[in-house]
Write an enzyme that holds these catalytic residues in place. Structure first.
Site, PDB file in Angstrom:
ATOM      1  N   THR A   1      -1.067  -8.005  -0.725  1.00 24.42           N
ATOM      2  CA  THR A   1       0.180  -7.295  -0.449  1.00 24.42           C
ATOM      3  C   THR A   1       1.181  -8.237   0.197  1.00 24.42           C
ATOM      4  O   THR A   1       0.873  -9.376   0.558  1.00 24.42           O
ATOM      5  CB  THR A   1      -0.062  -6.102   0.499  1.00 24.42           C
ATOM      6  OG1 THR A   1      -0.530  -6.597   1.760  1.00 24.42           O
ATOM      7  CG2 THR A   1      -1.074  -5.128  -0.075  1.00 24.42           C
TER       8      THR A   1
ATOM      9  N   ILE B   1       0.815  -1.207   0.000  1.00 21.16           N
ATOM     10  CA  ILE B   1       0.000   0.000   0.000  1.00 21.16           C
ATOM     11  C   ILE B   1       0.852   1.261   0.000  1.00 21.16           C
ATOM     12  O   ILE B   1       0.528   2.240  -0.676  1.00 21.16           O
ATOM     13  CB  ILE B   1      -0.969  -0.036   1.197  1.00 21.16           C
ATOM     14  CG1 ILE B   1      -2.095  -1.045   0.915  1.00 21.16           C
ATOM     15  CG2 ILE B   1      -1.542   1.346   1.496  1.00 21.16           C
ATOM     16  CD1 ILE B   1      -2.972  -1.360   2.091  1.00 21.16           C
TER      17      ILE B   1
ATOM     18  N   TYR C   1      -2.568  -7.108  17.151  1.00 21.66           N
ATOM     19  CA  TYR C   1      -2.653  -6.301  15.927  1.00 21.66           C
ATOM     20  C   TYR C   1      -3.901  -5.423  15.940  1.00 21.66           C
ATOM     21  O   TYR C   1      -3.831  -4.221  15.690  1.00 21.66           O
ATOM     22  CB  TYR C   1      -2.659  -7.235  14.722  1.00 21.66           C
ATOM     23  CG  TYR C   1      -2.799  -6.543  13.386  1.00 21.66           C
ATOM     24  CD1 TYR C   1      -1.743  -5.816  12.851  1.00 21.66           C
ATOM     25  CD2 TYR C   1      -3.979  -6.628  12.651  1.00 21.66           C
ATOM     26  CE1 TYR C   1      -1.863  -5.188  11.619  1.00 21.66           C
ATOM     27  CE2 TYR C   1      -4.111  -6.008  11.427  1.00 21.66           C
ATOM     28  CZ  TYR C   1      -3.051  -5.285  10.913  1.00 21.66           C
ATOM     29  OH  TYR C   1      -3.177  -4.656   9.701  1.00 21.66           O
TER      30      TYR C   1
ATOM     31  N   LYS D   1      -4.464  -1.184  16.013  1.00 27.93           N
ATOM     32  CA  LYS D   1      -5.184  -0.443  14.984  1.00 27.93           C
ATOM     33  C   LYS D   1      -6.377   0.317  15.556  1.00 27.93           C
ATOM     34  O   LYS D   1      -6.708   1.412  15.086  1.00 27.93           O
ATOM     35  CB  LYS D   1      -5.620  -1.398  13.870  1.00 27.93           C
ATOM     36  CG  LYS D   1      -4.458  -2.044  13.121  1.00 27.93           C
ATOM     37  CD  LYS D   1      -3.538  -1.007  12.488  1.00 27.93           C
ATOM     38  CE  LYS D   1      -2.476  -1.643  11.605  1.00 27.93           C
ATOM     39  NZ  LYS D   1      -1.640  -0.638  10.898  1.00 27.93           N
TER      40      LYS D   1
ATOM     41  N   ASN E   1       2.190   4.683   7.220  1.00 26.95           N
ATOM     42  CA  ASN E   1       1.748   3.386   6.717  1.00 26.95           C
ATOM     43  C   ASN E   1       2.519   2.215   7.320  1.00 26.95           C
ATOM     44  O   ASN E   1       2.011   1.094   7.359  1.00 26.95           O
ATOM     45  CB  ASN E   1       1.907   3.372   5.190  1.00 26.95           C
ATOM     46  CG  ASN E   1       1.814   1.980   4.604  1.00 26.95           C
ATOM     47  OD1 ASN E   1       0.752   1.357   4.603  1.00 26.95           O
ATOM     48  ND2 ASN E   1       2.942   1.466   4.103  1.00 26.95           N
TER      49      ASN E   1
END
Length: 245
Positions: A183, A18, A148, A152, A85
């Site tokens: 990705t 990304i 994770y 976020k 990012n």
């Protein structure tokens, strides 16, 4: 196309996925782009392909972030676009979580994002735009993603508070939360084999994985003047996956 001519952008984690796609899109729309990341060779190779500027830095280290801000200030003085990012995904059940894994994920995803934003605020021009990359995992309760997902969720909270704090300077802060995208991170988390991707697609109403360029196009819009009334918003980009509870 969005007109970003004359704008200077910094993208962390810009050598693949990304981050790379976003750099490519911003450059195509006229911006001058700096990309950064931990792997010097990967960042320099990506920058050569993109016609971007490479400044290696480890976002988990405050000393590296301070050096990066000094380098960017020396090159450009101020910037107009900041895309944070850089991130990592590691899977574990809560029961089997280790302090080492916890620190690895939180140090990059949350600490790195937080202090990159913090240290770059003085370098942002009035009217600048900030994008924090979150994740659809912040909206779901998927087993083995607790660390994770927590990182976020925290990023989205920071985004909203930053949007309020920076509004007097007309600096807009938004987050983009990708779902399943094709990705490099999928390879690193063991989700790249065909059977696993078929399983993931089965839970996506649009029946496909996302393409990194689609996030790049969204970010290009969000950092442009066309989105000048958008701040404090989270953009969930997951093909409808989060609708399947």
């Amino acid at each position: 196309m969005t007109n970003l001519k004359g704008k200077v952008a910094l993208i962390t984690g810009g050598n693949s996925g990304i981050g790379y796609a976003t750099a490519k899109e911003l450059i195509a729309n006229g911006a001058e782009v700096i990309i950064t990341g931990r792997r010097k060779d990967a960042i320099e190779n990506a920058a050569a392909e993109l016609n971007a500027i490479a400044l290696p830095a480890d976002q988990t280290k405050l000393a590296d972030i301070n050096t990066l801000t000094a380098e960017v200030a020396a090159l450009f003085g101020k910037i107009d676009i900041l895309v944070v990012n850089a991130g990592i995904s590691k899977l574990t059940t809560i029961e089997n979580a280790t302090e080492e894994l916890f620190d690895e994920v939180i140090n990059l995803n949350l600490k790195g994002t937080y202090f990159t934003l913090s240290k770059f605020i003085p370098l942002l021009n009035d009217g600048a735009s900030v994008i924090l990359i979150s994740s659809s995992s912040a909206s779901k309760s998927i087993p083995q993603t607790s660390i994770y997902a927590a990182s976020k969720v925290a990023i989205n909270a920071v985004m909203k508070i930053a949007a309020v704090e920076l509004a007097p300077r007309k600096i807009r802060v938004n987050s983009v939360s990708p779902g399943p995208f094709a990705t490099e991170i999928m390879k690193k988390t063991g989700l790249a084999d065909a059977r696993m991707q078929d399983f993931i697609r089965a839970g996506v109403p649009l029946d496909r994985l996302g393409h990194p360029a689609e996030i790049g196009q969204l970010i290009s819009f969000l950092v442009s003047d066309a989105a000048s009334f958008i701040t404090g918003a989270e953009y969930l980009v997951d093909g409808g996956q989060s609708l399947n509870k």
